[in-house]
Design a protein around this motif. Structure first.
Motif, mmCIF file in Angstrom:
data_model
loop_
_atom_site.group_PDB
_atom_site.id
_atom_site.type_symbol
_atom_site.label_atom_id
_atom_site.label_comp_id
_atom_site.label_asym_id
_atom_site.label_seq_id
_atom_site.Cartn_x
_atom_site.Cartn_y
_atom_site.Cartn_z
ATOM 1 N N TYR A 218 0.692 -1.030 0.010
ATOM 2 C CA TYR A 218 0.016 -0.077 0.042
ATOM 3 C C TYR A 218 0.867 1.259 0.025
ATOM 4 C CZ TYR A 218 -3.551 -3.349 1.488
ATOM 5 O OH TYR A 218 -4.372 -4.354 1.525
ATOM 6 N N GLN B 120 -2.365 5.834 7.417
ATOM 7 C CA GLN B 120 -3.573 5.756 6.334
ATOM 8 C C GLN B 120 -2.872 4.864 5.152
ATOM 9 O OE1 GLN B 120 -4.697 9.659 7.371
ATOM 10 N NE2 GLN B 120 -6.500 9.172 7.200
ATOM 11 N N CYS C 50 -9.063 2.310 0.380
ATOM 12 C CA CYS C 50 -8.158 3.177 1.467
ATOM 13 C C CYS C 50 -8.856 2.741 2.649
ATOM 14 C CB CYS C 50 -8.287 4.657 1.181
ATOM 15 S SG CYS C 50 -7.400 5.222 -0.590
ATOM 16 N N CYS D 279 -3.472 3.388 0.903
ATOM 17 C CA CYS D 279 -4.559 2.933 -0.087
ATOM 18 C C CYS D 279 -3.496 2.184 -1.152
ATOM 19 C CB CYS D 279 -4.535 4.166 -0.867
ATOM 20 S SG CYS D 279 -5.753 5.432 0.054
#
Length: 140
Positions: A107, A122, A131, A124
């Protein structure tokens, strides 16, 4: 020549030769407990960036069975690099990549220090995929 004529160039030279770390603010370095509490990730310097490896797991460490590289599927997840190429993007913020051994995906991520004891991660799937994010807590 007086003292100020000598001292000024020496001070400027010292500033120019000081390591970049001397000017660095907070960093993500340390050991972080993932949101579900099942593992800790040790974040450390790796060259000009930060990287992170699985330091501990609360259950016996499993194998990296979902790795897209068949040669790596029999390795233990303990110690594998799961964060890499984290570079500063602003105050208390870094971006880079994360490998998730639970699904074998890599990611793109952003990491930010929400406080001295919380790290927001965080990520995605590259190319506009799904995400998500979670907050890790400092373990050490």
């Amino acid at each position: 020549m007086n003292f100020s004529q000598i001292a000024r160039p020496l001070c400027l030279t010292s500033l120019l030769l000081a390591s970049p770390a001397a000017f660095a603010g907070p960093s993500p370095q340390g050991e972080w407990r993932v949101a579900d509490g099942t593992a800790t990730i040790r974040v450390h310097r790796c060259g000009a960036a930060f990287c992170g490896n699985i330091a501990t797991t609360i259950t016996p460490a499993g194998k990296d069975i979902h790795n897209p590289d068949p040669r790596k599927r029999n390795r233990t997840v303990l110690g594998i690099e799961v964060l890499y190429a984290l570079r500063a993007t602003g105050p208390n913020a870094w971006s880079g990549y994360s490998y998730n051994a639970q699904d074998g995906q890599t990611y793109t991520i952003t990491v930010s220090l929400a406080s001295a004891t919380t790290l927001r991660v965080q990520g995605c799937v590259p190319g506009g995929g799904a995400c998500g994010g979670e907050t890790w807590t400092r373990a050490r």
